[in-house]
Every structure is written in C-alpha cells, then in structure tokens.
Design a protein around this motif. Sequence first.
Motif, PDB file in Angstrom:
ATOM      1  N   ILE A  40       0.840  -1.207   0.000  1.00 41.21           N
ATOM      2  CA  ILE A  40       0.000   0.000   0.000  1.00 41.21           C
ATOM      3  C   ILE A  40       0.875   1.258   0.000  1.00 41.21           C
ATOM      4  N   ILE A  41       1.863   1.285   0.886  1.00 47.03           N
ATOM      5  CA  ILE A  41       2.768   2.441   0.963  1.00 47.03           C
ATOM      6  C   ILE A  41       3.516   2.615  -0.348  1.00 47.03           C
ATOM      7  N   ALA A  42       4.022   1.509  -0.896  1.00 52.61           N
ATOM      8  CA  ALA A  42       4.792   1.571  -2.143  1.00 52.61           C
ATOM      9  C   ALA A  42       3.937   2.047  -3.312  1.00 52.61           C
ATOM     10  N   ALA A  43       2.690   1.591  -3.374  1.00 56.97           N
ATOM     11  CA  ALA A  43       1.796   1.984  -4.469  1.00 56.97           C
ATOM     12  C   ALA A  43       1.493   3.476  -4.410  1.00 56.97           C
ATOM     13  N   ASN A  44       1.231   3.993  -3.212  1.00 56.52           N
ATOM     14  CA  ASN A  44       0.920   5.420  -3.071  1.00 56.52           C
ATOM     15  C   ASN A  44       2.154   6.298  -3.290  1.00 56.52           C
ATOM     16  N   SER A  45       3.295   5.863  -2.778  1.00 59.89           N
ATOM     17  CA  SER A  45       4.529   6.629  -2.983  1.00 59.89           C
ATOM     18  C   SER A  45       4.952   6.601  -4.444  1.00 59.89           C
TER      19      SER A  45
END
Length: 444
Positions: free
Chosen positions: A145-150
């Motif tokens: 989730i963090i990687a997708a948003n970043s």
Amino acid sequence: MNLLLIIIFVLGYACIALEHKIKTDKASISLFMFGLIWSAYALLSNNANCNVELLEHLGSTCETLIFLIGAMTIVELIDIHGGFHIITARITTRNKYKLIWLLAIITFFMSAVLDNMTTTIIMVMMLRRIIPNAKERWFFAGIIIIAANSGGAWSPIGDITTIMLWMRGNVTTFNLIGYLILPCLVSLVIPTYFAAKQIKKHKTSVVRNTQQNLSLPQGISKRFSRGILIAGVAGLLFVPVFKSITGLPPYVGVTFSLGALWIVTEFMYGRKRNFEESAKNRVSKVLKRIDMPTILFFLGILMSVAGLQSAGILGDVANFLDQNIHEVFSIASVVGVLSSIIDNVPLVAACMGMYPVADAATIAASADPVYMQAFMQDGLFWLLLTYCAGVGGSLLIIGSAAGVVAMGLEKINFAWYLKNISLLAFIGYVAGIAVIYLESLFLM
C-alpha cells in the motif's frame, strides 16, 4: 447561498464516506450532489454566466475523464492478456527479507506507470500465491500500500490527483519527476526498512514457488502476452513524451496510444485463424470491463467542487489560509493528513480551485511575492501538494484506493493497520517532506 452549498457538499460527502453503511454507491451520490449544487447555484446566484462557467468546468473535467478511460483500457488490455504474470513470475526468491524489499521496489515503479489501485490488486493477488499465512500477508500488504501510493505520486500518470495537477498545468513532467522521485523513494524506504527488520526477527512460514501458481489465459502464448505488455507500457510512457513534443493535452496522447494498441491487437487476432472468436480479448471486449462507476464518481465529485469554486467559496477558504497560516508546508502537510481520512480527489480539486497557477504579473502585484512564487507552475506548493496528497493516503488503510482494495482482498483489520503500519507510513511521510524542504533550500 454559500452556506446552503457547503451544507449540500458536506452532507453529500458524508454519504459518500458512509456508502457501505447506507448501501448506496458513491457514484450515485456524487452525481446527485453535482446536480444539486449547480441547480442551487443557478437559482440563487442570479449569475447570467452560470451556463458558461458550467461548460468551462465540464470541459476541464472531461479531459481528465477521457484520459482515465484511455489509461484504464490499456491497463485492462494488458491484464486480460496475462501481461502482469510475466512481471510477477520474475519474483522467485524464497527469502522473506529479500521478498519484502523486492515487492516494495516493483510496486513503487509499477504504480508510476499503472494506477496505484491496479498495481495493488496485482501484487496482493500474487502475494496470496506465495505467502500461505493470511495474517503474515498483512505486513507485506501494508508495505505494498505504501509503495503503491509513494510510487504514484512522482509520476504524471501514476495517480488520479497527480494526473489532475499535470493535465491542468500546475506541474510539468520533468520537474515533477526530478523533484519528487527522491522524497517518494524515502517515504517508502524508511517504512520498508523497519518492516523488513520485524520480518527478519520472527520465524515465518516458507514462501511458495510462484512458478507453480502462474498461468496465462487460455490460448495466449508467452510471446503474445509479452508483446501486449510491452506495447501497453510503451503506450502509457509515450503520453508525457507526446505532450512535450506536440504541446497537446495528455488525453490526446492517451487516445492516440489506445488507438495504436487497438489496431495492433486487431491485426494480431486477425492472423490467429484457429483461435475461437469468443476467446479473443479485443479492445471492444475489454471496454466492457472498465470501472464506469468510478469514472462517474470522479465526474460528480470534480463538478461539485467546481460549483463551490464558481460560487467563490474556495477563494474565501484560500484567503483565510493565506491570512492565518501563510506557509505552504503547513497547508500542504495538513492536506496530506486529511487525505488519509477524506478522498484526496476533492481535496486536490479544492486546492486547485483555491489557488490558480500564479503568473509573473500576479507575483509582481502580490504583497508577498516570495510566498506567491510557491504557486507558480512547478512551484513549491504544487510539488508539496502532489507529494502530500498521494503519500498521505497511506497513513490510514481507508485513506487511498490502494488501501481500500487491499483491505477488501485480505480482510485487513483497520485497528491492526493503525497499530502496525500507520506509524511507519507517517515516519516515511514526514521524512519525504523533509527531503522536499532541503530541495527547496538548495535546488529551487
């Protein structure tokens, strides 16, 4: 009148946030809110140019929607031909410490080309095949989730809010990538580092071999699937290049890429004479898979915000912020935190309505020219807003499309995410803002 419009918007947005409770699709609410706000504005404002303003806003909104339809069709075309299997099949490590870093990096760069929701679906579904323990997958899913948003925040085509800012000319391709790729990478690396340390401490179940669980759609060869993947990704990457070369809006570039890909697939299927027609995944078939309720939701919410802008409400809010805060890092940071609770699309749309892109004349006439420079094209405020609205959605699992879809697929508990992932995401979020601050001192 303004109070009535605000009440309509607040009540409408509350219903959107509670769509699962009231069992009503958010698209229907946003469309109804759009009609209600503009009707009230037309009847109560006595503005003779109401229809002209409506058409102007609708034109700008439809540019974004056409772009999204084209991009979503290309992504669906790649997916239906198994193109993403080729990427996930490359993940062969059975070491979970290495796996979490590999997933983070692949997701980060995939979401820069695809939208973050599609990337999350692909990576979480792949995760299911290689991590048998459901609770253990939650840690990996949190980093995804963090990687997708970043990853979506530093690319002009990586996230709906980034697309909006890029298409309206608030940011340009090369400055967006140049200034934000490092802060976005920092916002991912720090949470991943701490998550990887946690995984290394505990004994975990063995990773399955991904090769045993991957299969292409019936009748689709690896060569065919690879060809669609390469053509689709090239088509998406071509859009910013097309805009830079021709100066035409991005939706022209994405429709050009879609048309070219459509011709290529028709030609390829035309040569497959022994292939059953029902099994051929032509673009005309793929178009039926497009998430039209999401497109209509964006139409309703963007036009609702446009109504508040025409009524002067957003301008009043901007004046209040200028007089009482007058500091772009504070304003953008608060927007980022709010985006973990409220959908970032209306937040960014509201900011775009509050602060038009400043030109040289506006800056010269301002009482504080240094402050106003932050609102020029590629100014500090727009870069901060792009970063904060995208990365800030990771602070809560309900704060982004990536988080919501992962929550639905893996049944991740809201409290578990808050306890185990939110702090990591917040540390990364603040660290990325600190990097932008340093860039503003030495590079801008």
